[in-house]
Design a protein around this motif. Structure first.
Motif, mmCIF file in Angstrom:
data_model
loop_
_atom_site.group_PDB
_atom_site.id
_atom_site.type_symbol
_atom_site.label_atom_id
_atom_site.label_comp_id
_atom_site.label_asym_id
_atom_site.label_seq_id
_atom_site.Cartn_x
_atom_site.Cartn_y
_atom_site.Cartn_z
ATOM 1 N N PRO A 190 0.815 -1.227 0.000
ATOM 2 C CA PRO A 190 0.000 0.000 0.000
ATOM 3 C C PRO A 190 0.841 1.267 0.000
ATOM 4 O O PRO A 190 0.502 2.248 -0.679
ATOM 5 C CB PRO A 190 -0.816 -0.121 1.299
ATOM 6 N N GLU A 191 1.953 1.246 0.744
ATOM 7 C CA GLU A 191 2.819 2.419 0.819
ATOM 8 C C GLU A 191 3.480 2.716 -0.528
ATOM 9 O O GLU A 191 3.514 3.865 -0.982
ATOM 10 C CB GLU A 191 3.891 2.210 1.893
ATOM 11 N N SER A 219 -5.697 6.342 -1.289
ATOM 12 C CA SER A 219 -4.644 5.326 -1.203
ATOM 13 C C SER A 219 -4.951 4.222 -0.212
ATOM 14 O O SER A 219 -4.279 3.187 -0.207
ATOM 15 C CB SER A 219 -3.309 5.991 -0.844
ATOM 16 N N THR A 277 1.012 4.677 4.824
ATOM 17 C CA THR A 277 0.457 4.816 3.468
ATOM 18 C C THR A 277 0.059 6.260 3.190
ATOM 19 O O THR A 277 0.335 6.798 2.113
ATOM 20 C CB THR A 277 -0.759 3.887 3.296
#
Length: 198
Positions: free
Chosen positions: A45-46, A123, A173
């Protein structure tokens, strides 16, 4: 006048489709690279938040509107379901997409600040694929083993995901999204200014 409006709408739809496709390509590439390695799996995710930021901001210069944001948020969760993941991903991607739309709309899709905040929420759209690590823990690990991942992978993910790990991942994230947006502004500032993004 109607022809011009229809032409503009068609171009907007094509642009939206293009950038959604680019986002999905980034999503798939990062997934393929990260999935086999436990540490990288938890960084998906990051990494996606950072590398997708330029696509997100550019998309809003070419196809501003709720459709492009919402579809880009939701389609990856459908991909996760189609590839055999636990089918709860839309429970996160749908609200993340809706909130991201509202935030960008607050700045009329022309405010870099609001688009940046929008992307930070956007995100989080992939977290539906990670929630089972904490909320369906044993089921997730059993399913992961049956899916072909090694015991070492499962043991490492288990070790790296204490109860507070989800919050850390979400904050990380959001921060990576912010860094990606700042990087985008630095690299694409002329394009953003030309599109009226301030």
């Amino acid at each position: 006048m109607d022809n011009q409006k229809n032409t503009k709408s068609s171009r907007g739809a094509i642009a939206a489709g293009l950038f959604i496709a680019l986002y999905l390509v980034i999503f798939v590439i990062i997934g393929v690279i990260c999935m086999p390695i436990a540490v990288l799996f938890l960084l998906m995710p990051e990494l996606l938040a950072f590398f997708a930021a330029p696509i997100y901001h550019t998309m809003l210069t070419k196809a501003p509107g709720w459709i492009s944001i919402f579809l880009a948020a939701v389609i990856p969760s459908l991909v996760l379901i189609a590839t055999g993941h636990i089918p709860i991903a839309p429970l996160v991607s749908v609200p993340a997409g809706l909130i991201a739309v509202l935030l960008s709309k607050k700045g009329q899709y022309k405010s870099f600040k609001w688009n940046t905040i929008s992307h930070m929420v956007f995100s989080l759209n992939v977290f539906g694929g990670f929630l089972p690590i904490w909320f369906m823990r044993e089921y997730f690990f059993q399913r992961t083993l049956k899916g072909g991942m090694s015991q070492a992978f499962v043991d490492t993910v288990r070790l790296l995901t204490p109860w507070w790990g989800l919050l850390v991942m979400m904050i990380a994230t959001a921060l990576c999204s912010l860094l990606g947006s700042l990087f985008t502004k630095k690299v694409l500032h002329k394009r953003l200014e030309k599109a009226g993004i301030v």
